[in-house]
Write an enzyme that holds these catalytic residues in place. Structure first.
Site, PDB file in Angstrom:
ATOM      1  CB  CYS A 207       0.250  -5.623  -5.327  1.00  0.00           C
ATOM      2  SG  CYS A 207      -0.214  -4.068  -6.146  1.00  0.00           S
ATOM      3  CG  HIS A 257      -4.499   7.368   6.783  1.00  0.00           C
ATOM      4  ND1 HIS A 257      -5.827   7.545   6.494  1.00  0.00           N
ATOM      5  CD2 HIS A 257      -3.805   7.696   5.648  1.00  0.00           C
ATOM      6  CE1 HIS A 257      -5.944   7.984   5.236  1.00  0.00           C
ATOM      7  NE2 HIS A 257      -4.733   8.069   4.709  1.00  0.00           N
TER       8      HIS A 257
END
EC number: 3.4.-.-
Length: 274
Positions: A207, A257
């Protein structure tokens, strides 16, 4: 020497190694005047292991995202937990938001483009960092790179090599007085422990390796270190107010977030976070 100071000098290196806590301690400015007491003090900066550097977090939604934003996440699964333990971090995965609710990432299934909804579904916690000076053309180039290598394999060999490297590199944190030493130390261990694949020979990615290569291909490298040396935690620590193991070419900005996660929710419940 009094006992508290002696204990501090004796146990600080051991504490840093066992906790894998990277610290920067800066010397006072020699040009400061004697009356400038604040400039004469030592500046100590600890690496932030949590997903936010301040006590409060900002919750955002999909419309707040921009193409090229980095999506850092963790889940409640065993694999995610293992990655977070070895990297002493709160994140185990990083992906790139491409726009149009699409996300590019490298998982066990290889490099793929999925919906933001799917990426959020597989994450317990997901937060966003942004490259502040990324141009629209560079964001387009990142998307082009993701489409070009889509369906490529996952770099399992790189992950297997990375596990012992994440342990031994903690020794580089024992000297908190030299940022250059830490970065040279980590780079030296990476050269000794990790395989190097030529740019044209690369067929698989993990990733953070994919994310690092994508920005480099777009002409906006996040770091000059080899992409196979970089973990999700390394990219996270390139944010403003943090201490990074590898020298960042640009400091990332905290956006917010998308999903706070169970631990932050628990912290809010007991009053540790806002």
């Amino acid at each position: 020497m009094d006992k508290p100071k002696a204990y501090c000098r004796l146990f600080l290196p051991s504490f840093l190694l066992l906790s894998a806590c990277t610290v920067d301690i800066s010397q006072p400015d020699p040009s400061a005047t004697a009356v400038d007491a604040e400039a004469k003090t030592w500046a100590v900066k600890f690496q932030h292991q949590s997903s936010f550097t301040e006590q409060s977090i900002k919750e955002i939604t999909a419309p707040d995202l921009k193409p090229g934003d980095l999506l850092f996440s963790s889940s409640l699964g065993v694999t995610s937990f293992g990655i977070r333990v070895f990297s002493t971090s709160s994140v185990s995965h990083v992906a790139i938001f491409l726009g149009d609710n699409n996300v590019a990432e490298a998982t066990g299934a290889g490099v793929q483009i999925v919906s933001l909804k799917k990426a959020m579904k597989h994450s317990d916690k997901l937060f966003v960092l942004r490259v502040p000076d990324l141009t629209p053309q560079q964001a387009t180039d990142i998307t082009a790179f993701a489409n070009k290598i889509k369906d490529s394999g996952y770099n399992y060999r790189g992950i297997v090599e990375f596990i012992p490297f994440m342990v031994t590199r903690q020794m580089c944190s024992l000297n908190p007085f030299s940022e250059d030493f830490r970065q040279q130390c980590v780079s030296g261990l990476a050269k000794a422990q990790l395989s190097s694949v030529g740019e044209g020979d690369k067929k698989s990615w993990f990733c953070s390796e994919f994310v690092t290569d994508a920005f480099a291909k777009a002409g906006h490298p996040l770091t000059l270190a080899q992409s196979g040396w970089i973990s999700p935690a390394d990219l996270m620590h390139m944010r403003i107010g943090d201490v990074s193991a590898f020298k960042p070419e640009t400091q990332l900005q905290y956006v917010g977030h998308l999903k706070p996660g169970i631990y932050i929710k628990a912290g809010r419940f007991v009053g540790l976070t806002r």
